[in-house]
Design a protein around this motif. Structure first.
Motif, PDB file in Angstrom:
ATOM      1  N   MET A  23       0.829  -1.208   0.000  1.00  0.00           N
ATOM      2  CA  MET A  23       0.000   0.000   0.000  1.00  0.00           C
ATOM      3  C   MET A  23       0.861   1.255   0.000  1.00  0.00           C
ATOM      4  O   MET A  23       0.529   2.259  -0.655  1.00  0.00           O
ATOM      5  CB  MET A  23      -0.925  -0.009   1.215  1.00  0.00           C
ATOM      6  CG  MET A  23      -1.986  -1.101   1.177  1.00  0.00           C
ATOM      7  SD  MET A  23      -3.005  -1.101  -0.320  1.00  0.00           S
ATOM      8  CE  MET A  23      -3.824   0.492  -0.174  1.00  0.00           C
ATOM      9  N   LYS A  24       1.991   1.226   0.746  1.00  0.00           N
ATOM     10  CA  LYS A  24       2.876   2.389   0.768  1.00  0.00           C
ATOM     11  C   LYS A  24       3.543   2.594  -0.589  1.00  0.00           C
ATOM     12  O   LYS A  24       3.696   3.740  -1.054  1.00  0.00           O
ATOM     13  CB  LYS A  24       3.942   2.206   1.847  1.00  0.00           C
ATOM     14  CG  LYS A  24       3.397   2.291   3.263  1.00  0.00           C
ATOM     15  CD  LYS A  24       2.611   3.575   3.467  1.00  0.00           C
ATOM     16  CE  LYS A  24       1.872   3.592   4.784  1.00  0.00           C
ATOM     17  NZ  LYS A  24       0.949   4.748   4.883  1.00  0.00           N
ATOM     18  N   ILE A  25       3.924   1.511  -1.234  1.00  0.00           N
ATOM     19  CA  ILE A  25       4.535   1.623  -2.567  1.00  0.00           C
ATOM     20  C   ILE A  25       3.538   2.191  -3.561  1.00  0.00           C
ATOM     21  O   ILE A  25       3.863   3.100  -4.357  1.00  0.00           O
ATOM     22  CB  ILE A  25       5.061   0.250  -3.033  1.00  0.00           C
ATOM     23  CG1 ILE A  25       6.244  -0.195  -2.165  1.00  0.00           C
ATOM     24  CG2 ILE A  25       5.458   0.300  -4.502  1.00  0.00           C
ATOM     25  CD1 ILE A  25       6.718  -1.610  -2.436  1.00  0.00           C
ATOM     26  N   ILE A  26       2.311   1.681  -3.538  1.00  0.00           N
ATOM     27  CA  ILE A  26       1.264   2.178  -4.449  1.00  0.00           C
ATOM     28  C   ILE A  26       0.976   3.651  -4.161  1.00  0.00           C
ATOM     29  O   ILE A  26       0.868   4.481  -5.071  1.00  0.00           O
ATOM     30  CB  ILE A  26      -0.021   1.337  -4.313  1.00  0.00           C
ATOM     31  CG1 ILE A  26       0.221  -0.083  -4.835  1.00  0.00           C
ATOM     32  CG2 ILE A  26      -1.174   1.993  -5.067  1.00  0.00           C
ATOM     33  CD1 ILE A  26      -0.945  -1.021  -4.595  1.00  0.00           C
ATOM     34  N   GLY A  27       0.861   3.961  -2.860  1.00  0.00           N
ATOM     35  CA  GLY A  27       0.604   5.354  -2.483  1.00  0.00           C
ATOM     36  C   GLY A  27       1.728   6.281  -2.921  1.00  0.00           C
ATOM     37  O   GLY A  27       1.480   7.413  -3.390  1.00  0.00           O
ATOM     38  N   PHE A  28       2.971   5.828  -2.786  1.00  0.00           N
ATOM     39  CA  PHE A  28       4.125   6.645  -3.195  1.00  0.00           C
ATOM     40  C   PHE A  28       4.123   6.876  -4.695  1.00  0.00           C
ATOM     41  O   PHE A  28       4.381   7.987  -5.174  1.00  0.00           O
ATOM     42  CB  PHE A  28       5.414   5.954  -2.758  1.00  0.00           C
ATOM     43  CG  PHE A  28       6.644   6.713  -3.129  1.00  0.00           C
ATOM     44  CD1 PHE A  28       7.071   7.798  -2.364  1.00  0.00           C
ATOM     45  CD2 PHE A  28       7.379   6.354  -4.271  1.00  0.00           C
ATOM     46  CE1 PHE A  28       8.214   8.509  -2.719  1.00  0.00           C
ATOM     47  CE2 PHE A  28       8.516   7.077  -4.622  1.00  0.00           C
ATOM     48  CZ  PHE A  28       8.934   8.154  -3.852  1.00  0.00           C
ATOM     49  N   LEU A  29       3.826   5.817  -5.470  1.00  0.00           N
ATOM     50  CA  LEU A  29       3.804   5.958  -6.936  1.00  0.00           C
ATOM     51  C   LEU A  29       2.711   6.920  -7.385  1.00  0.00           C
ATOM     52  O   LEU A  29       2.918   7.724  -8.307  1.00  0.00           O
ATOM     53  CB  LEU A  29       3.606   4.587  -7.578  1.00  0.00           C
ATOM     54  CG  LEU A  29       4.776   3.582  -7.425  1.00  0.00           C
ATOM     55  CD1 LEU A  29       4.393   2.229  -8.004  1.00  0.00           C
ATOM     56  CD2 LEU A  29       6.034   4.125  -8.091  1.00  0.00           C
ATOM     57  N   ILE A  30       1.561   6.861  -6.738  1.00  0.00           N
ATOM     58  CA  ILE A  30       0.465   7.777  -7.077  1.00  0.00           C
ATOM     59  C   ILE A  30       0.855   9.216  -6.716  1.00  0.00           C
ATOM     60  O   ILE A  30       0.636  10.162  -7.488  1.00  0.00           O
ATOM     61  CB  ILE A  30      -0.831   7.362  -6.348  1.00  0.00           C
ATOM     62  CG1 ILE A  30      -1.336   6.015  -6.897  1.00  0.00           C
ATOM     63  CG2 ILE A  30      -1.915   8.432  -6.516  1.00  0.00           C
ATOM     64  CD1 ILE A  30      -2.521   5.450  -6.136  1.00  0.00           C
ATOM     65  N   ALA A  31       1.433   9.385  -5.520  1.00  0.00           N
ATOM     66  CA  ALA A  31       1.856  10.731  -5.084  1.00  0.00           C
ATOM     67  C   ALA A  31       2.946  11.276  -5.998  1.00  0.00           C
ATOM     68  O   ALA A  31       2.972  12.482  -6.316  1.00  0.00           O
ATOM     69  CB  ALA A  31       2.362  10.664  -3.646  1.00  0.00           C
ATOM     70  N   LEU A  32       3.839  10.391  -6.454  1.00  0.00           N
ATOM     71  CA  LEU A  32       4.897  10.801  -7.366  1.00  0.00           C
ATOM     72  C   LEU A  32       4.324  11.253  -8.696  1.00  0.00           C
ATOM     73  O   LEU A  32       4.761  12.252  -9.281  1.00  0.00           O
ATOM     74  CB  LEU A  32       5.873   9.634  -7.576  1.00  0.00           C
ATOM     75  CG  LEU A  32       7.093   9.916  -8.464  1.00  0.00           C
ATOM     76  CD1 LEU A  32       7.987  10.990  -7.822  1.00  0.00           C
ATOM     77  CD2 LEU A  32       7.899   8.639  -8.701  1.00  0.00           C
ATOM     78  N   ALA A  33       3.313  10.532  -9.161  1.00  0.00           N
ATOM     79  CA  ALA A  33       2.693  10.871 -10.446  1.00  0.00           C
ATOM     80  C   ALA A  33       1.978  12.220 -10.388  1.00  0.00           C
ATOM     81  O   ALA A  33       1.969  12.970 -11.380  1.00  0.00           O
ATOM     82  CB  ALA A  33       1.716   9.766 -10.855  1.00  0.00           C
TER      83      ALA A  33
END
Length: 340
Positions: free
Chosen positions: A94-104
């Motif tokens: 979930m943290k990885i997915i959240g980070f990728l979304i925030a990065l995008a």
């Protein structure tokens, strides 16, 4: 894709429950935070996001169960290990997915500051615990249902095997006794023996057909018992008398039950033309077979195997038991009727 579609279809009601629970949860949280009702509170995007994250958790737990669970039985130690590791992997995903979304979207500072990170981690942990518990409960419920079906099939197979063994013992017993009668009739009256053989062939056909069945109707068995009693009269005449009910004949019975009890009455009692043994078959809620007792002067001790065999068949097929009552003057067997 076909396998995934199949899994979704098989578990559609559980997934629908998870989605509805996530929707109710999102409404509750929004009301608690905002303190008022508006259209935004009932929008489904938070529930859908929670549902997707729950499905990710389900996939992780399922992966660990398939790879780590060694025993087929429920083990608390294994479940705790699988559940705790699944939660850790879920949080990481979930943290990885959240980070990728925030990065995008360029919102890393907003979504990954210390306060927000702790709050979202705690929220994900609570959701993981709730939805993970749902999944484990559902998965082991399904496993228990499959196990119960397998256990039922196994018990049924054992019962079928036991019934077949018992019937295998009865058939030679029936054949041997009647061949002895035929042998005696051949010496006494060849014409009478010929008639006996014709009727015996017809009756034995019923015995062979009944051997393939667990149960027959009471009406069929009563008809067979009366035909069998006619064979007895070939040898003994009116030394044994039978009276049977022909009303309220419903339900099922173990094949050859009545025949065995008629044979038992003849084997253990000495009837004569002047003092016959009276046998009655009364059908009501149960079948009562009673014969008067006229003990033989010198009767060899019998094992009672056939009667015990019959009792065992009833104990395998039904919770009701075959009852035996004996007084100085009468022997009674009470046979349970098995509903159709």
């Amino acid at each position: 894709m076909k396998n995934i579609s199949k899994q979704i279809h098989q578990n559609r009601y559980f997934l629908l429950f998870v989605l509805l629970f996530a929707y109710v949860q999102s409404i509750h949280v929004r009301i608690a935070v905002r303190g008022r009702l508006d259209e935004y509170i009932f929008t489904p995007e938070a529930a859908v996001a929670t549902f997707i994250s729950a499905c990710i958790l389900f996939f992780v737990i399922d992966f660990f169960i398939k790879n780590w669970q060694r025993s087929s039985t429920f083990s608390i130690k294994e479940i705790l290990k699988i559940f705790s590791c699944s939660l850790l992997v879920y949080l990481l995903v979930m943290k990885i997915i959240g980070f990728l979304i925030a990065l995008a979207f360029g919102t890393i500072e907003k979504n990954f500051n210390r306060e927000t990170f702790i709050f979202t981690t705690f929220s994900d942990l609570i959701d993981g615990f709730i939805y993970g518990s749902f999944f484990l409960a559902y998965r082991y419920y399904k496993k228990n249902v499959v196990y119960q079906k397998q256990l039922l099939l196994y018990e049924q197979a054992l019962s079928d095997n036991r019934i077949n063994q018992l019937k295998t013992q009865l058939n030679p017993h029936f054949l041997f006794n009647n061949l002895n009668v035929l042998d005696q009739l051949i010496e006494e009256d060849k014409h009478k023996a010929s008639d006996f053989l014709n009727e015996f062939a017809e009756i034995y056909r019923y015995v062979l057909e009944a051997s393939d069945k667990k149960l027959v109707t009471v009406k069929e068995e009563l008809t067979f018992a009366e035909k069998y009693f006619n064979l007895i009269r070939y040898k003994y005449g009116n030394a044994y008398m039978l009276k049977a009910d022909h009303e309220n004949i419903k339900g099922n019975i173990v094949p050859l039950s009545l025949q065995l009890l008629l044979e038992n009455a003849v084997q253990h009692n000495l009837g004569s033309q002047s003092n016959p043994v009276f046998i009655t078959i009364h059908v009501s809620e149960k079948i009562t077979v009673t014969n008067s007792i006229i003990p033989k002067r010198s009767s060899k001790k019998t094992s009672g195997r056939a009667l015990n065999n019959l009792k065992e068949q009833y104990s395998v097929l039904t919770h009701q038991q075959l009852e035996i009552l004996k007084t100085e003057k009468e022997f009674t067997a009470i046979i349970p009727i098995i509903p159709e």
